[in-house]
Design a protein around this motif. Structure first.
Motif, short mmCIF file in Angstrom:
data_model
loop_
_atom_site.label_atom_id
_atom_site.label_comp_id
_atom_site.label_asym_id
_atom_site.label_seq_id
_atom_site.Cartn_x
_atom_site.Cartn_y
_atom_site.Cartn_z
N ALA A 124 0.86 -1.19 0.00
CA ALA A 124 0.00 0.00 0.00
C ALA A 124 0.90 1.24 0.00
CB ALA A 124 -0.92 -0.04 1.21
N GLU A 125 0.34 2.36 0.42
CA GLU A 125 1.09 3.62 0.38
C GLU A 125 2.41 3.58 1.17
OE1 GLU A 125 1.09 6.09 -1.62
OE2 GLU A 125 -0.47 4.92 -2.60
N PRO A 126 2.40 3.02 2.41
CA PRO A 126 3.65 3.08 3.19
C PRO A 126 4.83 2.42 2.45
CG PRO A 126 1.84 2.44 4.59
CD PRO A 126 1.29 2.47 3.20
N ALA A 127 4.56 1.32 1.73
CA ALA A 127 5.67 0.66 1.02
C ALA A 127 6.21 1.59 -0.07
CB ALA A 127 5.19 -0.65 0.40
N ARG A 128 5.29 2.30 -0.73
CA ARG A 128 5.74 3.21 -1.80
C ARG A 128 6.53 4.38 -1.23
NH1 ARG A 128 1.69 0.17 -3.83
NH2 ARG A 128 1.74 -0.18 -6.07
N GLU A 129 6.06 4.85 -0.09
CA GLU A 129 6.80 5.95 0.53
C GLU A 129 8.19 5.47 0.98
OE1 GLU A 129 4.61 7.98 3.63
OE2 GLU A 129 6.57 8.83 4.26
N ALA A 130 8.22 4.27 1.58
CA ALA A 130 9.51 3.73 2.02
C ALA A 130 10.42 3.54 0.82
CB ALA A 130 9.31 2.41 2.76
N TRP A 131 9.84 3.12 -0.30
CA TRP A 131 10.65 2.93 -1.51
C TRP A 131 11.34 4.23 -1.92
CZ3 TRP A 131 13.05 -0.67 -4.04
CH2 TRP A 131 13.50 -0.43 -5.35
N HIS A 133 12.46 6.46 -0.03
CA HIS A 133 13.65 6.63 0.82
C HIS A 133 14.76 5.67 0.42
CE1 HIS A 133 11.76 9.58 3.26
NE2 HIS A 133 10.83 8.77 3.73
N TYR A 134 14.37 4.47 0.04
CA TYR A 134 15.37 3.49 -0.44
C TYR A 134 16.09 4.06 -1.66
CZ TYR A 134 17.21 -0.92 -2.36
OH TYR A 134 18.01 -1.91 -2.89
N VAL A 135 15.32 4.64 -2.58
CA VAL A 135 15.90 5.26 -3.78
C VAL A 135 16.86 6.37 -3.35
CG1 VAL A 135 15.37 6.61 -5.86
CG2 VAL A 135 13.88 4.69 -5.19
N ASP A 136 16.40 7.18 -2.40
CA ASP A 136 17.21 8.30 -1.94
C ASP A 136 18.54 7.84 -1.34
OD1 ASP A 136 17.90 10.85 -1.02
OD2 ASP A 136 16.96 10.47 0.93
N VAL A 137 18.49 6.82 -0.49
CA VAL A 137 19.74 6.33 0.14
C VAL A 137 20.67 5.76 -0.93
CG1 VAL A 137 20.72 4.63 1.74
CG2 VAL A 137 18.69 5.93 2.40
N ASN A 138 20.12 5.01 -1.87
CA ASN A 138 20.96 4.46 -2.94
C ASN A 138 21.61 5.57 -3.75
OD1 ASN A 138 20.65 1.20 -3.90
ND2 ASN A 138 19.39 1.91 -2.21
N ARG A 139 20.85 6.64 -3.98
CA ARG A 139 21.39 7.79 -4.72
C ARG A 139 22.54 8.44 -3.94
NH1 ARG A 139 18.85 9.83 -9.16
NH2 ARG A 139 16.66 9.33 -8.91
N ARG A 140 22.34 8.53 -2.63
CA ARG A 140 23.39 9.16 -1.81
C ARG A 140 24.66 8.31 -1.82
NH1 ARG A 140 19.27 11.05 2.88
NH2 ARG A 140 21.06 11.25 4.25
N PHE A 141 24.51 7.01 -1.75
CA PHE A 141 25.69 6.13 -1.86
C PHE A 141 26.38 6.39 -3.20
CE2 PHE A 141 24.50 3.45 1.74
CZ PHE A 141 25.71 2.87 2.11
N ALA A 142 25.60 6.45 -4.28
CA ALA A 142 26.20 6.62 -5.62
C ALA A 142 26.97 7.93 -5.70
CB ALA A 142 25.11 6.56 -6.68
N HIS A 143 26.43 8.99 -5.08
CA HIS A 143 27.12 10.29 -5.12
C HIS A 143 28.46 10.22 -4.43
CE1 HIS A 143 24.80 13.28 -7.19
NE2 HIS A 143 23.72 12.61 -6.83
N VAL A 144 28.47 9.59 -3.25
CA VAL A 144 29.73 9.48 -2.51
C VAL A 144 30.72 8.64 -3.31
CG1 VAL A 144 30.77 8.50 -0.44
CG2 VAL A 144 28.70 9.88 -0.26
N LEU A 145 30.23 7.56 -3.91
CA LEU A 145 31.13 6.70 -4.68
C LEU A 145 31.71 7.45 -5.88
CD1 LEU A 145 29.04 3.39 -4.63
CD2 LEU A 145 31.14 3.87 -3.37
N ALA A 146 30.87 8.24 -6.52
CA ALA A 146 31.35 9.01 -7.68
C ALA A 146 32.42 10.01 -7.22
CB ALA A 146 30.19 9.71 -8.36
N GLU A 147 32.12 10.69 -6.12
CA GLU A 147 33.06 11.68 -5.58
C GLU A 147 34.40 11.02 -5.23
OE1 GLU A 147 30.96 14.05 -2.60
OE2 GLU A 147 32.75 13.74 -1.36
#
Ligand code: G6P
Length: 494
Positions: A124-131, A133-147
């Motif tokens: 339902a909605e909570p899973a989509r909202e949590a997703w 955040h999952y996308v956001d954390v993965n993006r943050r990892f990618a930024h640090v890795l690129a840097e």
């Protein structure tokens, strides 16, 4: 120093770091090293290469260390080697959504077939909202890795670990199109029907995220095959099952199998400390003349602890002669206690052991001894003493207990091993195999193991430790680095 295989710096990304910082009795921040083959294998490569490990901060100590250090990079220099650690400081509610909700309640459940599909999942909605955040954390990892990649001397080999970071390859590829990226899954992988239970968008993003890598690694051919079959439903790609390759928007992704193993020397050294020796003496006294059945697991749904107890109960009910002559030691370390299903399962395990002890035990004999705590020295001590090691997961990416036990055991103990553990592929021929859903077969296997003649036990025990020692953890990392070299060569010649 660059890595001898591919002459390039190595950058690892994983949810968990190789060490956790905690305050000792004197109030100083000290690094506690994580146990297990993954840390050993990856640190080996990092130390040779002077590389970097990027992880999420999991303790207050991790956060303090990263704020105090230069641009978040902590230099580690164990035994003259050197590598860096960089922690991402993620807000608690975002981390909860990424780690507990998406990684552990959804992706882990999916890849291990843990849902009771009559009732769950119901996205339902909570899973989509949590997703999100999952996308956001993965993006943050990618930024640090690129840097960090920009900062490195030479183009690094990126080794991204596990289901927590499934989208990192894609995001990193967007930031550094030429990067050499390997992603490794330490779990089993769901087949297509189960995979497609995820909401469409999430399912697509997940596959697309992983396919940002040059190489996707798995512990067992079965998981690689499930990935290929699941990916066939993904739009806009070509899956070549025969060559184990996937073509996606002008790029080629290789699907490869590299079974990890444990480090024999490191384990034997760890098992020889005064602490382990003292624990072994205590356990030997407790065990007395009884035969010992042992299990060592995280308190984890996929480990199949309750059915294991029921199989033992069946064995005892069928053969009253065994009463008082056998003991079952279950060493279970609490895990993911913020996930309600884990708390409930832990309660079930305890209730089942209590019931069996009440019904079959007496004043002089407790059939099942439960030890519910993180106790690696205790596990090393118990490994030496078992007659039977029970490893019966419902499904498991690899299972390192099945390797650690035979390396340390001194009693020619028998391994009872689930056919659904990744480790079964290599070790199965020296184990007593079980279908983890069949309680009768598991009870029979325990009896077979307890009754096995000495020569047979000894032949199998030797076979197991030989197999484990023949596959040192460095081979697992080097295989992946060699894959990346091949990917680079392919790219150059394209
Ligand atoms: C599995 C996963 C690892 C994870 C470990 C412990 O082996 O593949 O990525 O680190 O379980 O789980 P935890 O949630 O405590 O990190």
């Amino acid at each position: 120093m660059a890595h001898p295989v591919n002459e390039r710096p190595v950058i690892v990304a994983a949810n968990r770091g190789p060490v956790t910082f905690e305050r000792d009795e004197r109030g100083e921040l000290v690094a506690r090293r994580g146990a297990g083959g993954l840390v050993t294998a990856l640190l080996g490569a990092l130390q040779e290469a002077g590389g970097l490990w990027v992880a999420a901060a999991m303790s207050e100590g991790d956060r303090e260390m990263s704020t105090a250090s230069d641009r978040g990079r902590i230099d580690m220099t164990p035994f003259g080697a050197s590598y860096g650690v960089r922690y991402l400081d993620i807000e608690p509610d975002v981390y909860d959504a990424y780690y507990n909700h998406i990684s552990n309640r959804i992706l882990w459940f999916m890849h291990h077939y843990l849902w009771d599909t009559v009732r769950s999942p119901a996205f339902a909605e909570p899973a989509r909202e949590a997703w999100s955040h999952y996308v956001d954390v993965n993006r943050r990892f990618a930024h640090v890795l690129a840097e960090e990649g920009e900062r490195a001397t030479g183009s690094p080999a990126y080794l991204i670990q596990d289901y927590h970071l499934a989208l990192v390859p894609r995001f990193l590829r967007e930031l550094r199109p030429e990067a050499l990226i390997a992603h490794f899954s330490h779990t089993s992988i769901a087949g297509p029907m189960y995979f497609r239970m995820l909401p469409d968008g999430i399912h697509e993003e997940l596959l697309d995220g992983m396919l940002g890598a040059d190489v996707l690694g798995f512990h067992s051919p079965a998981w690689a095959e499930n990935f290929l079959l699941s990916a066939r439903w993904h739009r806009g790609i070509r899956v070549d099952l025969g060559r184990s390759r996937i073509q996606t928007t002008g790029r080629d992704v290789a699907i490869r199998v590299h079974p990890i193993s444990v480090d024999g020397d490191a384990m034997r050294t760890a098992a020889a400390t005064p602490e382990v020796r003292a624990a072994r003496r205590e356990l030997a006294a407790w065990k007395g003349d009884a035969r010992l059945i042992l299990r060592v697991d995280r308190l984890e749904l996929s480990k199949n602890i309750v059915r294991g107890f029921r199989a033992y109960e069946m064995l005892l009910r069928r053969d009253p002669e065994l009463h008082g002559r056998v003991r079952f030691l279950a060493m279970l370390s609490p895990s993911r206690t913020d996930v309600p299903q884990y708390v409930q399962y832990a309660e079930e395990c305890v209730a089942e052991a209590d019931r069996i002890n009440d019904e079959l035990g007496d004043d002089a004999w407790t059939p099942i001894e439960l030890r519910l705590r993180e106790d690696y020295p205790g596990a090393l001590a118990a490994y030496a003493l078992y007659d039977v090691l029970m490893v019966n997961p419902v499904i498991d990416g690899m299972n390192l207990v099945a390797m650690e036990g035979p390396l340390i055991n001194r009693r020619h103990g028998v391994l009872v091993l689930s056919r659904n553990a990744g480790a079964f592929g290599r070790l199965g021929r020296y184990a007593v195999p079980v279908n983890p859903f069949d309680v009768v077969e598991m009870a029979d296997a325990l009896r077979t193991a307890l009754q096995m003649p000495f020569d047979e036990r000894s032949r199998r025990a030797r076979g197991l430790s030989r197999l484990v020692l023949s596959n040192p953890p460095a081979r697992w990392v080097n295989g992946q680095l060699a894959d990346l070299d091949r990917a680079r060569d392919r790219r150059r010649s394209a």
